[in-house]
Design a protein around this motif. Structure first.
Motif, PDB file in Angstrom:
ATOM      1  N   LEU A 142      -1.317  18.056   2.634  1.00  0.00           N
ATOM      2  CA  LEU A 142       0.038  16.896   3.641  1.00  0.00           C
ATOM      3  C   LEU A 142      -0.425  16.597   4.093  1.00  0.00           C
ATOM      4  O   LEU A 142      -0.424  15.134   4.729  1.00  0.00           O
ATOM      5  N   THR A 143      -1.873  16.978   5.450  1.00  0.00           N
ATOM      6  CA  THR A 143      -2.559  15.722   5.554  1.00  0.00           C
ATOM      7  C   THR A 143      -3.056  14.679   5.287  1.00  0.00           C
ATOM      8  O   THR A 143      -3.652  13.934   5.652  1.00  0.00           O
ATOM      9  N   TYR A 144      -3.368  14.999   4.692  1.00  0.00           N
ATOM     10  CA  TYR A 144      -4.270  14.286   3.358  1.00  0.00           C
ATOM     11  C   TYR A 144      -2.964  13.235   2.915  1.00  0.00           C
ATOM     12  O   TYR A 144      -3.292  11.760   3.433  1.00  0.00           O
ATOM     13  N   ALA A 145      -2.543  13.769   2.776  1.00  0.00           N
ATOM     14  CA  ALA A 145      -1.129  12.658   2.809  1.00  0.00           C
ATOM     15  C   ALA A 145      -0.785  11.569   4.585  1.00  0.00           C
ATOM     16  O   ALA A 145      -0.305  10.464   4.232  1.00  0.00           O
ATOM     17  N   MET A 146      -0.708  12.398   5.391  1.00  0.00           N
ATOM     18  CA  MET A 146      -0.697  11.913   6.587  1.00  0.00           C
ATOM     19  C   MET A 146      -1.497  10.861   6.267  1.00  0.00           C
ATOM     20  O   MET A 146      -1.717   9.911   7.281  1.00  0.00           O
ATOM     21  N   ASP A 147      -3.435  11.336   6.680  1.00  0.00           N
ATOM     22  CA  ASP A 147      -3.911  10.213   6.964  1.00  0.00           C
ATOM     23  C   ASP A 147      -4.141   9.049   5.917  1.00  0.00           C
ATOM     24  O   ASP A 147      -4.291   7.332   6.315  1.00  0.00           O
ATOM     25  N   VAL A 148      -3.673   9.417   4.542  1.00  0.00           N
ATOM     26  CA  VAL A 148      -3.628   7.801   3.666  1.00  0.00           C
ATOM     27  C   VAL A 148      -2.220   6.349   4.487  1.00  0.00           C
ATOM     28  O   VAL A 148      -2.208   5.725   4.056  1.00  0.00           O
ATOM     29  N   SER A 149      -1.464   7.460   4.736  1.00  0.00           N
ATOM     30  CA  SER A 149       0.091   6.661   5.108  1.00  0.00           C
ATOM     31  C   SER A 149      -0.193   6.433   6.715  1.00  0.00           C
ATOM     32  O   SER A 149       0.101   4.763   6.873  1.00  0.00           O
ATOM     33  N   GLU A 150      -1.525   6.798   7.635  1.00  0.00           N
ATOM     34  CA  GLU A 150      -2.010   6.314   7.840  1.00  0.00           C
ATOM     35  C   GLU A 150      -2.713   4.538   8.489  1.00  0.00           C
ATOM     36  O   GLU A 150      -3.049   3.733   8.536  1.00  0.00           O
ATOM     37  N   ILE A 151      -3.882   5.120   6.924  1.00  0.00           N
ATOM     38  CA  ILE A 151      -4.331   3.788   6.917  1.00  0.00           C
ATOM     39  C   ILE A 151      -3.628   2.600   6.378  1.00  0.00           C
ATOM     40  O   ILE A 151      -4.224   1.442   6.978  1.00  0.00           O
ATOM     41  N   PHE A 152      -2.989   3.135   5.243  1.00  0.00           N
ATOM     42  CA  PHE A 152      -2.102   1.762   4.649  1.00  0.00           C
ATOM     43  C   PHE A 152      -1.230   1.243   6.110  1.00  0.00           C
ATOM     44  O   PHE A 152      -0.996  -0.045   5.852  1.00  0.00           O
ATOM     45  N   ALA A 153      -0.502   2.346   6.697  1.00  0.00           N
ATOM     46  CA  ALA A 153       0.344   1.301   8.211  1.00  0.00           C
ATOM     47  C   ALA A 153      -0.637   0.441   8.666  1.00  0.00           C
ATOM     48  O   ALA A 153      -0.679  -0.764   9.103  1.00  0.00           O
ATOM     49  N   TYR A 154      -2.171   0.874   9.436  1.00  0.00           N
ATOM     50  CA  TYR A 154      -2.806  -0.268   9.323  1.00  0.00           C
ATOM     51  C   TYR A 154      -3.819  -1.182   9.485  1.00  0.00           C
ATOM     52  O   TYR A 154      -3.325  -2.778  10.032  1.00  0.00           O
ATOM     53  N   GLN A 155      -3.315  -1.410   8.165  1.00  0.00           N
ATOM     54  CA  GLN A 155      -3.864  -2.356   7.070  1.00  0.00           C
ATOM     55  C   GLN A 155      -2.821  -3.302   7.303  1.00  0.00           C
ATOM     56  O   GLN A 155      -2.735  -4.111   7.246  1.00  0.00           O
ATOM     57  N   ASN A 156      -1.458  -2.802   7.045  1.00  0.00           N
ATOM     58  CA  ASN A 156      -0.153  -3.750   7.854  1.00  0.00           C
ATOM     59  C   ASN A 156       0.170  -4.327   8.756  1.00  0.00           C
ATOM     60  O   ASN A 156       1.473  -4.338   8.661  1.00  0.00           O
ATOM     61  N   ASN A 157      -0.346  -3.653  10.028  1.00  0.00           N
ATOM     62  CA  ASN A 157      -0.228  -4.048  10.592  1.00  0.00           C
ATOM     63  C   ASN A 157       0.664  -3.254  11.659  1.00  0.00           C
ATOM     64  O   ASN A 157       1.619  -3.842  11.879  1.00  0.00           O
ATOM     65  N   ALA A 158       0.969  -2.115  10.752  1.00  0.00           N
ATOM     66  CA  ALA A 158       2.099  -0.941  11.234  1.00  0.00           C
ATOM     67  C   ALA A 158       2.043  -0.041  12.178  1.00  0.00           C
ATOM     68  O   ALA A 158       0.587  -0.068  12.131  1.00  0.00           O
ATOM     69  N   ILE A 159       2.478   0.595  12.716  1.00  0.00           N
ATOM     70  CA  ILE A 159       2.456   1.943  12.864  1.00  0.00           C
ATOM     71  C   ILE A 159       2.629   3.553  12.618  1.00  0.00           C
ATOM     72  O   ILE A 159       4.549   3.159  12.222  1.00  0.00           O
TER      73      ILE A 159
ATOM     74  N   LEU B 277     -20.069  10.386  -4.122  1.00  0.00           N
ATOM     75  CA  LEU B 277     -19.735   9.103  -5.290  1.00  0.00           C
ATOM     76  C   LEU B 277     -18.322   8.964  -5.732  1.00  0.00           C
ATOM     77  O   LEU B 277     -17.767   8.331  -5.054  1.00  0.00           O
ATOM     78  N   LEU B 278     -17.628  10.247  -5.531  1.00  0.00           N
ATOM     79  CA  LEU B 278     -16.537  10.163  -6.137  1.00  0.00           C
ATOM     80  C   LEU B 278     -15.517   9.162  -4.616  1.00  0.00           C
ATOM     81  O   LEU B 278     -14.854   9.013  -4.795  1.00  0.00           O
ATOM     82  N   PHE B 279     -15.799  10.817  -3.739  1.00  0.00           N
ATOM     83  CA  PHE B 279     -14.992  10.641  -2.538  1.00  0.00           C
ATOM     84  C   PHE B 279     -15.617   8.718  -1.812  1.00  0.00           C
ATOM     85  O   PHE B 279     -14.727   7.671  -0.749  1.00  0.00           O
ATOM     86  N   TRP B 280     -16.700   8.407  -1.976  1.00  0.00           N
ATOM     87  CA  TRP B 280     -17.136   6.765  -1.927  1.00  0.00           C
ATOM     88  C   TRP B 280     -15.898   5.972  -1.831  1.00  0.00           C
ATOM     89  O   TRP B 280     -15.940   5.078  -1.956  1.00  0.00           O
ATOM     90  N   THR B 281     -16.045   6.405  -3.866  1.00  0.00           N
ATOM     91  CA  THR B 281     -15.264   5.174  -4.467  1.00  0.00           C
ATOM     92  C   THR B 281     -13.889   5.298  -3.989  1.00  0.00           C
ATOM     93  O   THR B 281     -12.818   4.506  -4.067  1.00  0.00           O
ATOM     94  N   LEU B 282     -12.972   6.577  -3.831  1.00  0.00           N
ATOM     95  CA  LEU B 282     -12.028   6.147  -3.290  1.00  0.00           C
ATOM     96  C   LEU B 282     -11.416   5.471  -1.916  1.00  0.00           C
ATOM     97  O   LEU B 282     -10.305   4.870  -1.440  1.00  0.00           O
ATOM     98  N   ALA B 283     -12.598   5.925  -1.229  1.00  0.00           N
ATOM     99  CA  ALA B 283     -12.586   5.434   0.512  1.00  0.00           C
ATOM    100  C   ALA B 283     -12.218   3.606   0.096  1.00  0.00           C
ATOM    101  O   ALA B 283     -12.090   2.707   0.810  1.00  0.00           O
ATOM    102  N   LYS B 284     -13.691   3.207  -1.086  1.00  0.00           N
ATOM    103  CA  LYS B 284     -13.430   2.237  -1.364  1.00  0.00           C
ATOM    104  C   LYS B 284     -11.831   1.488  -1.935  1.00  0.00           C
ATOM    105  O   LYS B 284     -11.391   0.168  -1.910  1.00  0.00           O
ATOM    106  N   CYS B 285     -11.659   2.281  -2.652  1.00  0.00           N
ATOM    107  CA  CYS B 285     -10.164   1.846  -3.335  1.00  0.00           C
ATOM    108  C   CYS B 285      -8.489   1.921  -2.194  1.00  0.00           C
ATOM    109  O   CYS B 285      -7.897   1.985  -2.388  1.00  0.00           O
ATOM    110  N   GLY B 286      -9.702   2.598  -1.074  1.00  0.00           N
ATOM    111  CA  GLY B 286      -8.400   2.284   0.404  1.00  0.00           C
ATOM    112  C   GLY B 286      -7.836   3.806   0.460  1.00  0.00           C
ATOM    113  O   GLY B 286      -7.047   4.216   1.136  1.00  0.00           O
ATOM    114  N   LEU B 287      -8.236   4.596  -0.358  1.00  0.00           N
ATOM    115  CA  LEU B 287      -7.457   6.132  -0.473  1.00  0.00           C
ATOM    116  C   LEU B 287      -8.866   7.442   0.179  1.00  0.00           C
ATOM    117  O   LEU B 287      -8.346   7.743   0.504  1.00  0.00           O
TER     118      LEU B 287
END
Length: 244
Positions: free
Chosen positions: A144-161, A234-244
């Motif tokens: 659940l908290t990971y989903a929160m973090d991901v939602s915040e990343i996408f919001a930031y990338q789209n200039n949203a809060i 390596l796995l999570f570095w790849t996920l980070a590059k994909c925005g996850l």
């Protein structure tokens, strides 16, 4: 006959973990509190200290995995972890109440990661089935908290809060999320996997018993943990590059 010893024992690993954690916090202060401008020597020193400090959590994760295997009382072990986590959480809550404007500097609680992951292992391996089902709660909280973090990343990338930023502050979330959860589980199961591999390679129980000394099992397990550490990064570095 001289007893074999590992190159780095538990005491040295603990010292290294606390030292690198301290360096990480110093680096964080140097780069986030406005003491130095971005690009200055002081700021760059802080960045370097934070990179060095990245070693701290894998060390703590490894020590947790070893502790769960070797402790004689998992309940007490878990209570000590949870107690430390609650003390840190209490301090963070006070700081958050005093100055919500700087809530972003309260970026999680690593003891929350350690406690949740230890609780998951304790419950999932419990002999009582109802308790094993309860393992879904710490696992679900991490997801659940990971989903929160991901939602915040996408919001930031789209200039949203993201609503999560104010509704559920960072210090209430595991610092290392799924990365920490995966790493601790792999470190923990490296030891039983090592025993199975050694038994398979020996192809004979008597041969296995003769070679499966504590020092060799620990060495095999440590090597497997090192491989897991590289693969997870390596796995999570790849996920980070994909925005996850």
């Amino acid at each position: 006959m001289k007893t074999q010893k590992l190159f780095l024992d538990e005491f040295i690993l603990k010292i290294l973990a606390f030292l690198t954690m301290t360096l990480s916090h110093i680096g964080f202060m140097l780069t986030t509190q406005g003491y130095y401008l971005d690009g200055s020597s002081g700021y760059n020193a802080g960045v370097i200290l934070q990179y060095i400090g990245r070693l701290s959590f894998p060390l703590f994760a490894f020590m947790l995995a070893e502790g769960l295997h070797k402790t004689k009382n998992r309940e007490n072990y878990l209570m000590r972890l949870a107690g430390m986590g609650l003390l840190i959480l209490l301090a963070q809550s006070v700081l958050y109440a005093i100055d919500k404007g700087n809530a972003g500097t309260l970026e999680g609680n690593a003891f929350l990661d350690l406690t949740l992951d230890a609780l998951f292992i304790y419950l999932i391996e419990n002999s009582k089935k109802p308790l094993r089902i309860l393992a879904l709660f710490p696992f679900g909280y991490v997801i659940l908290t990971y989903a929160m973090d991901v939602s915040e990343i996408f919001a930031y990338q789209n200039n949203a809060i993201s609503a999560w930023s104010s509704f559920y502050p960072l210090f209430l979330r595991p610092s290392y999320s799924i990365f920490g959860f995966s790493l601790i589980l792999l470190f923990y199961y490296a030891r039983p996997c090592s025993l199975k591999m050694m038994r398979f390679l020996a192809q004979d129980e008597e041969v296995f018993q003769s070679i499966a000394t504590e020092i060799k099992v620990q060495g095999f397990s440590n090597s497997m943990s090192a491989v897991f550490l590289v693969l997870v990064n390596l796995l999570f570095w790849t996920l980070a590059k994909c925005g996850l």
